[in-house]
Scaffold this motif. Structure first.
Motif, PDB file in Angstrom:
ATOM      1  N   ASN A 161     -21.588 -41.999  13.168  1.00 26.60           N
ATOM      2  CA  ASN A 161     -22.811 -43.357  13.307  1.00 26.60           C
ATOM      3  C   ASN A 161     -22.707 -44.431  14.326  1.00 26.60           C
ATOM      4  N   TYR A 162     -23.081 -43.920  15.542  1.00 28.35           N
ATOM      5  CA  TYR A 162     -23.554 -44.481  16.699  1.00 28.35           C
ATOM      6  C   TYR A 162     -25.446 -43.766  17.553  1.00 28.35           C
ATOM      7  N   SER A 163     -25.717 -44.875  17.335  1.00 26.98           N
ATOM      8  CA  SER A 163     -27.335 -44.810  17.338  1.00 26.98           C
ATOM      9  C   SER A 163     -27.364 -44.476  18.984  1.00 26.98           C
ATOM     10  N   ASP A 164     -28.565 -43.959  19.779  1.00 27.19           N
ATOM     11  CA  ASP A 164     -28.415 -43.410  21.443  1.00 27.19           C
ATOM     12  C   ASP A 164     -28.715 -45.758  21.612  1.00 27.19           C
ATOM     13  N   GLN A 165     -29.586 -46.533  20.795  1.00 29.28           N
ATOM     14  CA  GLN A 165     -29.013 -47.908  20.829  1.00 29.28           C
ATOM     15  C   GLN A 165     -28.186 -48.285  21.177  1.00 29.28           C
ATOM     16  N   ASP A 166     -26.750 -47.977  20.024  1.00 26.28           N
ATOM     17  CA  ASP A 166     -25.855 -48.502  20.036  1.00 26.28           C
ATOM     18  C   ASP A 166     -24.816 -48.800  21.195  1.00 26.28           C
ATOM     19  N   ILE A 167     -25.125 -47.020  22.145  1.00 31.54           N
ATOM     20  CA  ILE A 167     -24.592 -46.653  23.028  1.00 31.54           C
ATOM     21  C   ILE A 167     -25.225 -47.355  24.090  1.00 31.54           C
ATOM     22  N   GLU A 168     -26.061 -47.429  24.584  1.00 32.60           N
ATOM     23  CA  GLU A 168     -27.534 -47.774  25.355  1.00 32.60           C
ATOM     24  C   GLU A 168     -26.052 -49.171  25.728  1.00 32.60           C
ATOM     25  N   GLN A 169     -26.395 -50.265  24.117  1.00 30.70           N
ATOM     26  CA  GLN A 169     -25.781 -51.175  24.680  1.00 30.70           C
ATOM     27  C   GLN A 169     -24.626 -51.212  25.419  1.00 30.70           C
ATOM     28  N   LYS A 170     -23.495 -50.403  24.792  1.00 33.33           N
ATOM     29  CA  LYS A 170     -22.542 -50.174  25.528  1.00 33.33           C
ATOM     30  C   LYS A 170     -22.465 -49.643  27.254  1.00 33.33           C
ATOM     31  N   VAL A 171     -23.093 -49.454  26.942  1.00 32.69           N
ATOM     32  CA  VAL A 171     -23.235 -49.446  28.403  1.00 32.69           C
ATOM     33  C   VAL A 171     -24.362 -50.085  29.616  1.00 32.69           C
ATOM     34  N   GLU A 172     -24.620 -50.576  28.930  1.00 31.53           N
ATOM     35  CA  GLU A 172     -25.564 -52.032  29.574  1.00 31.53           C
ATOM     36  C   GLU A 172     -24.294 -52.435  29.803  1.00 31.53           C
ATOM     37  N   PHE A 173     -23.887 -53.478  29.069  1.00 35.77           N
ATOM     38  CA  PHE A 173     -22.254 -54.544  28.653  1.00 35.77           C
ATOM     39  C   PHE A 173     -21.598 -54.077  29.691  1.00 35.77           C
ATOM     40  N   SER A 174     -21.297 -52.818  30.272  1.00 35.71           N
ATOM     41  CA  SER A 174     -20.713 -52.552  31.695  1.00 35.71           C
ATOM     42  C   SER A 174     -21.377 -52.426  32.765  1.00 35.71           C
ATOM     43  N   ARG A 175     -22.121 -51.885  32.767  1.00 34.73           N
ATOM     44  CA  ARG A 175     -23.026 -52.537  33.722  1.00 34.73           C
ATOM     45  C   ARG A 175     -22.818 -54.024  34.497  1.00 34.73           C
ATOM     46  N   GLU A 176     -23.294 -54.712  33.278  1.00 35.99           N
ATOM     47  CA  GLU A 176     -23.502 -56.216  33.466  1.00 35.99           C
ATOM     48  C   GLU A 176     -22.263 -56.655  34.144  1.00 35.99           C
ATOM     49  N   PHE A 177     -20.859 -56.348  33.114  1.00 37.59           N
ATOM     50  CA  PHE A 177     -19.620 -57.406  33.185  1.00 37.59           C
ATOM     51  C   PHE A 177     -18.172 -56.474  33.893  1.00 37.59           C
ATOM     52  N   LEU A 178     -18.088 -54.949  34.196  1.00 39.13           N
ATOM     53  CA  LEU A 178     -17.668 -54.568  34.085  1.00 39.13           C
ATOM     54  C   LEU A 178     -17.697 -53.481  35.485  1.00 39.13           C
ATOM     55  N   ASP A 179     -17.532 -52.491  35.709  1.00 39.86           N
ATOM     56  CA  ASP A 179     -17.155 -51.410  36.845  1.00 39.86           C
ATOM     57  C   ASP A 179     -18.009 -50.328  36.628  1.00 39.86           C
ATOM     58  N   GLY A 180     -17.800 -49.872  35.641  1.00 48.38           N
ATOM     59  CA  GLY A 180     -18.311 -48.359  34.720  1.00 48.38           C
ATOM     60  C   GLY A 180     -17.970 -48.511  33.380  1.00 48.38           C
ATOM     61  N   ILE A 181     -18.073 -46.850  33.058  1.00 44.87           N
ATOM     62  CA  ILE A 181     -17.996 -46.441  31.415  1.00 44.87           C
ATOM     63  C   ILE A 181     -17.392 -45.265  31.509  1.00 44.87           C
ATOM     64  N   HIS A 182     -16.783 -44.844  30.292  1.00 49.28           N
ATOM     65  CA  HIS A 182     -16.483 -43.501  29.504  1.00 49.28           C
ATOM     66  C   HIS A 182     -16.442 -43.301  28.525  1.00 49.28           C
ATOM     67  N   VAL A 183     -17.223 -42.199  28.172  1.00 44.91           N
ATOM     68  CA  VAL A 183     -17.900 -41.954  27.126  1.00 44.91           C
ATOM     69  C   VAL A 183     -16.913 -41.037  26.107  1.00 44.91           C
ATOM     70  N   TYR A 184     -17.069 -41.320  25.353  1.00 41.04           N
ATOM     71  CA  TYR A 184     -16.400 -40.009  24.312  1.00 41.04           C
ATOM     72  C   TYR A 184     -16.735 -38.888  23.503  1.00 41.04           C
TER      73      TYR A 184
END
Length: 184
Positions: A161-184
């Motif tokens: 159900n996730y679009s590429d844009q949905d995933i990109e938002q999560k990645v951007e959130f992680s870049r902006e506010f966190l120190d990395g991301i693992h996508v499963y």
């Protein structure tokens, strides 16, 4: 008919199972048995005590389980429901792969959102994400995160159900506010 049995005192593994349900929303009977060593009879007692709710093979935290976690000072409970079982089950598998010490460093989606939304740059970030999304959606907060020596690393479980844009938002959130991301 045998009388109903209840839990009068939680065992450490049962407390840990409630913490897991708090953090990821749902566990299966199999996971409760394998990871927390809780048998069917004890699960039934936990259900009778309203610590957990059992629906088929799925287990959710119930009212008294929530109160037990609140007594432990836990906040920001992860919300789960039946329609998101596949997603939340994958999240529980990631959670259960952590050591006991690692599980204690788990951060829920609600806590990530609360902390990020208090930062001054959050509203600008949110506006950028909404404007960049074809449907004007904003669902940028990852499912969870964990604290490491390198900082806070996000965890995102994706489904069809996730679009590429949905995933990109999560990645951007992680870049902006966190120190990395693992996508499963």
């Amino acid at each position: 008919m045998a009388p109903r049995r209840y839990v009068s005192k939680l065992r450490p593994s049962e407390t840990n199972s409630l913490k897991g349900l708090w953090r990821v929303g749902v566990l299966t009977k199999e996971q409760m048995k394998e990871h927390f060593k809780i048998n069917d009879a004890r699960l039934k007692q936990m259900e009778n005590t309203r610590l957990i709710k059992i629906y088929e093979e799925k287990i959710y935290i119930d009212k008294k389980g929530i109160k037990e976690c609140e007594k432990l000072g836990m906040g920001h409970r992860y919300s789960s429901n039946f329609k998101n079982f596949q997603h939340d089950h994958k999240l529980s598998q990631v959670y259960l792969s952590f050591s006991d010490k690692g599980k204690e460093k788990w951060i829920t989606e609600k806590e990530l959102l609360e902390v990020a939304s208090q930062r001054p740059e959050y509203e600008d970030f949110k506006d950028r994400m909404i404007n960049a999304h074809d449907k004007g959606k904003f669902q940028a907060t990852p499912d969870a995160a964990y604290l490491t020596e390198r900082g806070v690393i996000a965890i995102e479980i994706t489904t069809k159900n996730y679009s590429d844009q949905d995933i990109e938002q999560k990645v951007e959130f992680s870049r902006e506010f966190l120190d990395g991301i693992h996508v499963y």
